[in-house]
Design an enzyme around this catalytic site. Sequence first.
Site, short mmCIF file in Angstrom:
data_model
loop_
_atom_site.label_atom_id
_atom_site.label_comp_id
_atom_site.label_asym_id
_atom_site.label_seq_id
_atom_site.Cartn_x
_atom_site.Cartn_y
_atom_site.Cartn_z
N HIS A 45 0.84 -1.21 0.00
CA HIS A 45 0.00 0.00 0.00
C HIS A 45 0.88 1.26 0.00
CE1 HIS A 45 -3.07 -2.57 2.44
NE2 HIS A 45 -3.52 -2.50 1.21
N LYS A 104 -17.05 -6.00 7.07
CA LYS A 104 -15.86 -6.74 6.66
C LYS A 104 -15.11 -7.34 7.85
CE LYS A 104 -14.21 -5.56 2.13
NZ LYS A 104 -12.96 -5.34 1.39
N ARG A 159 -2.16 -5.87 -8.14
CA ARG A 159 -1.07 -6.83 -7.90
C ARG A 159 -0.93 -7.80 -9.07
NH1 ARG A 159 -3.28 -8.17 -2.08
NH2 ARG A 159 -5.08 -7.47 -3.25
N SER A 163 -2.94 -7.76 3.22
CA SER A 163 -3.23 -7.60 4.65
C SER A 163 -3.57 -8.94 5.27
CB SER A 163 -4.39 -6.62 4.85
OG SER A 163 -4.05 -5.35 4.36
P1 ADP Z 1 -9.87 -3.45 -0.36
O1 ADP Z 1 -10.65 -4.18 0.69
O2 ADP Z 1 -10.56 -2.20 -0.84
O3 ADP Z 1 -9.34 -4.29 -1.49
P2 ADP Z 1 -7.16 -3.34 0.62
O4 ADP Z 1 -6.70 -2.69 1.87
O5 ADP Z 1 -7.01 -4.82 0.52
O6 ADP Z 1 -8.65 -2.85 0.45
O7 ADP Z 1 -6.40 -2.70 -0.63
C1 ADP Z 1 -6.47 -1.32 -0.89
C2 ADP Z 1 -5.85 -1.05 -2.25
O8 ADP Z 1 -4.48 -1.42 -2.24
C3 ADP Z 1 -6.46 -1.85 -3.39
O9 ADP Z 1 -6.45 -1.04 -4.55
C4 ADP Z 1 -5.54 -3.02 -3.55
O10 ADP Z 1 -5.57 -3.57 -4.86
C5 ADP Z 1 -4.21 -2.34 -3.28
N1 ADP Z 1 -3.20 -3.28 -2.82
C6 ADP Z 1 -3.34 -4.29 -1.94
N2 ADP Z 1 -2.19 -4.96 -1.78
C7 ADP Z 1 -1.27 -4.39 -2.62
C8 ADP Z 1 0.11 -4.64 -2.93
N3 ADP Z 1 0.77 -5.63 -2.38
N4 ADP Z 1 0.70 -3.82 -3.82
C9 ADP Z 1 0.01 -2.80 -4.40
N5 ADP Z 1 -1.28 -2.52 -4.17
C10 ADP Z 1 -1.93 -3.29 -3.27
#
Ligand code: ADP
Length: 161
Positions: free
Chosen positions: A17, A41, A90, A128
């Site tokens: 992130h 969630k 990703r 996460s």
């Molecule tokens: P959500 O529940 O909205 O998917 P996340 O916290 O999982 O929320 O992810 C928020 C954003 O960060 C999303 O656009 C997701 O694709 C992106 N993201 C998650 N993991 C990575 C990573 N390892 N590298 C780049 N972007 C990521």
Amino acid sequence: MSHALYPGSFDPVHRGHLDVVERASRIFDRVTVAVLENPSKNPVFTAEERVAFLQEAVGHLSNVAVIGFGGLTVECAKREGANVILRGLRAVLDFDYEVQTAMMNRHLEPSVETFFLLTKSRYAYISSSLVKQLAQFDAPLDDFVPPTVARALKRLSAPQA
Ligand code: ADP
């Protein structure tokens, strides 16, 4: 003035992130990281905790702000005056869902464009949920999350007295 809203659960924020936020802060005039408060969630950390982790992690970036939000992302973007919704990608695994969401958001609010930033390959496998699983097995977390988040995850997974 370009202003990107980067929405997500961030439960918790990890280095994948943060890489997206740092790169976006060099592309857009302003970046607002928007932490989704949606309790359905079942997040491990409260919205306040997730916002605080992010605020600490992006404190060195002067054009980045962090907020909590509920409801529709496009409504949040309009409220904040953001003309872009930013998402990280990703792998192909993310693609279908992200395209569907982006098209729905365009239908709801055509004036807001969705931008995608590809993750750096070294962060592509971080999520996460994987980080939370690692914490349960007491694995080292510092390569994946900021130190404050690593400590909070360790506390969560420590056996209760
Ligand atoms: P959500 O529940 O909205 O998917 P996340 O916290 O999982 O929320 O992810 C928020 C954003 O960060 C999303 O656009 C997701 O694709 C992106 N993201 C998650 N993991 C990575 C990573 N390892 N590298 C780049 N972007 C990521």
